[in-house]
Design an enzyme around this catalytic site. Sequence first.
Site, mmCIF file in Angstrom:
data_model
loop_
_atom_site.group_PDB
_atom_site.id
_atom_site.type_symbol
_atom_site.label_atom_id
_atom_site.label_comp_id
_atom_site.label_asym_id
_atom_site.label_seq_id
_atom_site.Cartn_x
_atom_site.Cartn_y
_atom_site.Cartn_z
ATOM 1 N N GLY A 63 39.302 50.410 73.639
ATOM 2 C CA GLY A 63 40.593 49.799 73.386
ATOM 3 C C GLY A 63 40.749 48.368 73.805
ATOM 4 O O GLY A 63 39.858 47.556 73.665
ATOM 5 N N SER A 64 41.852 48.110 74.383
ATOM 6 C CA SER A 64 42.475 46.811 74.510
ATOM 7 C C SER A 64 41.792 45.845 75.476
ATOM 8 O O SER A 64 41.239 46.237 76.497
ATOM 9 C CB SER A 64 43.912 47.036 74.960
#
Length: 134
Positions: A63-64
């Site tokens: 993810g991020s």
Amino acid sequence: MSRTTLQGVGLADGVAQGKALICNEAVSVARIDVLTGILHEPGHPLDGVPVKGKVLVFPQGKGSSSGSYILMNLAEQGTSPEAIVIGKPDTILVAGAILAKIPLIGEIRQEDILSIPDGSLLHINGATGVIMRL
């Protein structure tokens, strides 16, 4: 129960002790609520589970790019894991752990991750990469 020692690569200095929170799926630290330390990701095995005070053990991140920022904020709020053990570390997670002063050990094989009983007491040395089950 006898002690068991596993060896990884120390990536973020520090010594910590806590109960293992084991997940055999990738974890996005950006999904952890900074105020509560609870991971919120519908369908994920750790959805709704607090990471505060645990040794978070998982195969890889996902993810991020905000993961470093989240780890720093978790530490500032007192809701962070005590330590992190990860199979395949990424630079975002490593940078965040270093800045947040959360001991981090990487390069742990999946079979070693799965050999750690969930909830077992672990002693982590982020400098030497030693994981000891107490």
